[in-house]
Scaffold this motif. Structure first.
Motif, PDB file in Angstrom:
ATOM      1  N   GLU A   1      81.303  84.315  62.736  1.00 13.71           N
ATOM      2  CA  GLU A   1      79.946  83.762  62.776  1.00 13.71           C
ATOM      3  C   GLU A   1      79.265  83.878  61.413  1.00 13.71           C
ATOM      4  N   LEU A   2      79.406  85.035  60.766  1.00 18.41           N
ATOM      5  CA  LEU A   2      78.804  85.217  59.443  1.00 18.41           C
ATOM      6  C   LEU A   2      79.438  84.273  58.412  1.00 18.41           C
ATOM      7  N   ILE A   3      80.736  84.093  58.498  1.00 12.39           N
ATOM      8  CA  ILE A   3      81.431  83.201  57.559  1.00 12.39           C
ATOM      9  C   ILE A   3      80.979  81.760  57.769  1.00 12.39           C
ATOM     10  N   ASN A   4      80.935  81.324  59.012  1.00 15.58           N
ATOM     11  CA  ASN A   4      80.614  79.921  59.306  1.00 15.58           C
ATOM     12  C   ASN A   4      79.128  79.600  59.168  1.00 15.58           C
ATOM     13  N   ASN A   5      78.255  80.513  59.551  1.00 14.75           N
ATOM     14  CA  ASN A   5      76.818  80.219  59.588  1.00 14.75           C
ATOM     15  C   ASN A   5      76.039  80.690  58.363  1.00 14.75           C
ATOM     16  N   GLU A   6      76.557  81.727  57.674  1.00 14.05           N
ATOM     17  CA  GLU A   6      75.802  82.283  56.560  1.00 14.05           C
ATOM     18  C   GLU A   6      76.606  82.367  55.266  1.00 14.05           C
ATOM     19  N   GLU A   7      77.742  81.699  55.240  1.00 17.88           N
ATOM     20  CA  GLU A   7      78.600  81.668  54.052  1.00 17.88           C
ATOM     21  C   GLU A   7      78.956  83.063  53.545  1.00 17.88           C
ATOM     22  N   ALA A   8      79.297  83.942  54.473  1.00 15.54           N
ATOM     23  CA  ALA A   8      79.688  85.301  54.090  1.00 15.54           C
ATOM     24  C   ALA A   8      80.966  85.256  53.262  1.00 15.54           C
ATOM     25  N   LEU A   9      81.053  86.166  52.327  1.00 16.27           N
ATOM     26  CA  LEU A   9      82.243  86.308  51.496  1.00 16.27           C
ATOM     27  C   LEU A   9      83.058  87.477  52.044  1.00 16.27           C
ATOM     28  N   VAL A  10      84.349  87.246  52.241  1.00 21.33           N
ATOM     29  CA  VAL A  10      85.241  88.302  52.707  1.00 21.33           C
ATOM     30  C   VAL A  10      85.932  88.915  51.498  1.00 21.33           C
ATOM     31  N   ILE A  11      85.839  90.227  51.403  1.00 20.46           N
ATOM     32  CA  ILE A  11      86.482  90.963  50.319  1.00 20.46           C
ATOM     33  C   ILE A  11      87.516  91.891  50.945  1.00 20.46           C
ATOM     34  N   ASP A  12      88.766  91.688  50.571  1.00 19.74           N
ATOM     35  CA  ASP A  12      89.886  92.470  51.086  1.00 19.74           C
ATOM     36  C   ASP A  12      90.208  93.550  50.061  1.00 19.74           C
ATOM     37  N   VAL A  13      90.148  94.813  50.462  1.00 21.41           N
ATOM     38  CA  VAL A  13      90.334  95.913  49.520  1.00 21.41           C
ATOM     39  C   VAL A  13      91.747  96.500  49.548  1.00 21.41           C
ATOM     40  N   ARG A  14      92.663  95.815  50.217  1.00 22.33           N
ATOM     41  CA  ARG A  14      94.045  96.294  50.254  1.00 22.33           C
ATOM     42  C   ARG A  14      94.741  96.005  48.919  1.00 22.33           C
ATOM     43  N   PRO A  15      95.859  96.685  48.650  1.00 22.31           N
ATOM     44  CA  PRO A  15      96.628  96.371  47.446  1.00 22.31           C
ATOM     45  C   PRO A  15      97.083  94.904  47.467  1.00 22.31           C
ATOM     46  N   ALA A  16      97.302  94.335  46.289  1.00 24.06           N
ATOM     47  CA  ALA A  16      97.653  92.921  46.171  1.00 24.06           C
ATOM     48  C   ALA A  16      98.899  92.563  46.971  1.00 24.06           C
ATOM     49  N   ALA A  17      99.874  93.452  47.031  1.00 25.83           N
ATOM     50  CA  ALA A  17     101.103  93.159  47.780  1.00 25.83           C
ATOM     51  C   ALA A  17     100.808  92.953  49.263  1.00 25.83           C
ATOM     52  N   ASP A  18      99.951  93.785  49.827  1.00 25.37           N
ATOM     53  CA  ASP A  18      99.579  93.634  51.237  1.00 25.37           C
ATOM     54  C   ASP A  18      98.730  92.387  51.437  1.00 25.37           C
ATOM     55  N   PHE A  19      97.819  92.144  50.512  1.00 20.22           N
ATOM     56  CA  PHE A  19      96.963  90.963  50.575  1.00 20.22           C
ATOM     57  C   PHE A  19      97.799  89.695  50.588  1.00 20.22           C
ATOM     58  N   ASN A  20      98.839  89.644  49.758  1.00 20.05           N
ATOM     59  CA  ASN A  20      99.676  88.454  49.666  1.00 20.05           C
ATOM     60  C   ASN A  20     100.512  88.211  50.918  1.00 20.05           C
ATOM     61  N   LYS A  21     100.739  89.235  51.714  1.00 21.59           N
ATOM     62  CA  LYS A  21     101.500  89.059  52.957  1.00 21.59           C
ATOM     63  C   LYS A  21     100.680  88.293  53.982  1.00 21.59           C
ATOM     64  N   ALA A  22      99.408  88.616  54.095  1.00 21.95           N
ATOM     65  CA  ALA A  22      98.501  87.929  55.031  1.00 21.95           C
ATOM     66  C   ALA A  22      97.084  88.388  54.753  1.00 21.95           C
ATOM     67  N   HIS A  23      96.173  87.427  54.679  1.00 21.19           N
ATOM     68  CA  HIS A  23      94.763  87.758  54.476  1.00 21.19           C
ATOM     69  C   HIS A  23      93.897  86.692  55.130  1.00 21.19           C
ATOM     70  N   ILE A  24      92.640  87.021  55.318  1.00 21.30           N
ATOM     71  CA  ILE A  24      91.685  86.083  55.890  1.00 21.30           C
ATOM     72  C   ILE A  24      91.508  84.934  54.903  1.00 21.30           C
ATOM     73  N   ILE A  25      91.479  83.724  55.431  1.00 20.65           N
ATOM     74  CA  ILE A  25      91.373  82.534  54.589  1.00 20.65           C
ATOM     75  C   ILE A  25      90.133  82.639  53.706  1.00 20.65           C
ATOM     76  N   ASN A  26      90.298  82.320  52.432  1.00 20.77           N
ATOM     77  CA  ASN A  26      89.263  82.349  51.395  1.00 20.77           C
ATOM     78  C   ASN A  26      88.781  83.756  51.038  1.00 20.77           C
ATOM     79  N   ALA A  27      89.488  84.776  51.489  1.00 18.61           N
ATOM     80  CA  ALA A  27      89.115  86.148  51.126  1.00 18.61           C
ATOM     81  C   ALA A  27      89.414  86.379  49.650  1.00 18.61           C
ATOM     82  N   ARG A  28      88.656  87.272  49.067  1.00 13.71           N
ATOM     83  CA  ARG A  28      88.861  87.665  47.669  1.00 13.71           C
ATOM     84  C   ARG A  28      89.457  89.064  47.671  1.00 13.71           C
ATOM     85  N   ASN A  29      90.505  89.282  46.889  1.00 11.60           N
ATOM     86  CA  ASN A  29      91.173  90.576  46.849  1.00 11.60           C
ATOM     87  C   ASN A  29      90.645  91.421  45.694  1.00 11.60           C
TER      88      ASN A  29
END
Length: 144
Positions: free
Chosen positions: A48-76
């Protein structure tokens, strides 16, 4: 008599007693800090926050884990260098920020760092990417 037995038990099982005290203190800390309060969102709330308020998702996992799977448009921004990257997030300070990790524990620490830096609309994704995937929400496997 009972006090002596309790002391003997604690002396004989110091690892067990130490573990119990650690778990109890973490549980109390979570209750005091509001571990499931208004500053956390489940995957539906995050959507809801992403769709209605343009929330930014920030993924704090290591890059290797991020590259395996992450929320669409998330920033690592991995936790290892997170504190040094706060200035790069200043342009998003007015937008809601959703922080994610594997299970929600590391991202809770990142939320605290951002709040101390003056960010007011910071949310921890409860359950992290695991909860997101368990809810059958889409993930990206594209490297960024």
């Amino acid at each position: 008599m009972a006090t002596q037995q309790l002391l003997d038990f604690a002396a004989n099982h110091y690892l067990l007693v130490g573990g119990f005290i650690l778990v109890l203190s973490l549980l109390i800390q979570d209750i005091i800090s509001g571990g499931s309060g208004k500053d956390t969102v489940d995957p539906s709330g995050a959507t809801e926050l992403i769709n209605n308020e343009e929330a930014l998702v920030i993924d704090v996992r290591p890059a290797a884990d991020f590259n395996k799977a992450h929320i669409i448009n998330a920033r690592n921004i991995p936790m290892s260098g997170f504190a040094g990257q706060i200035d790069s997030l200043r342009k998003y300070q007015e937008r809601p920020l959703i922080l994610s990790c594997n299970s929600g524990a590391q991202s809770a620490s990142a939320c605290r760092i951002l709040r101390k830096a003056g960010f007011s609309r910071v949310f921890n994704l409860r359950g992290g990417i695991l909860a997101w995937q368990n809810a059958n929400f889409p993930v990206s496997r594209k490297r960024k």
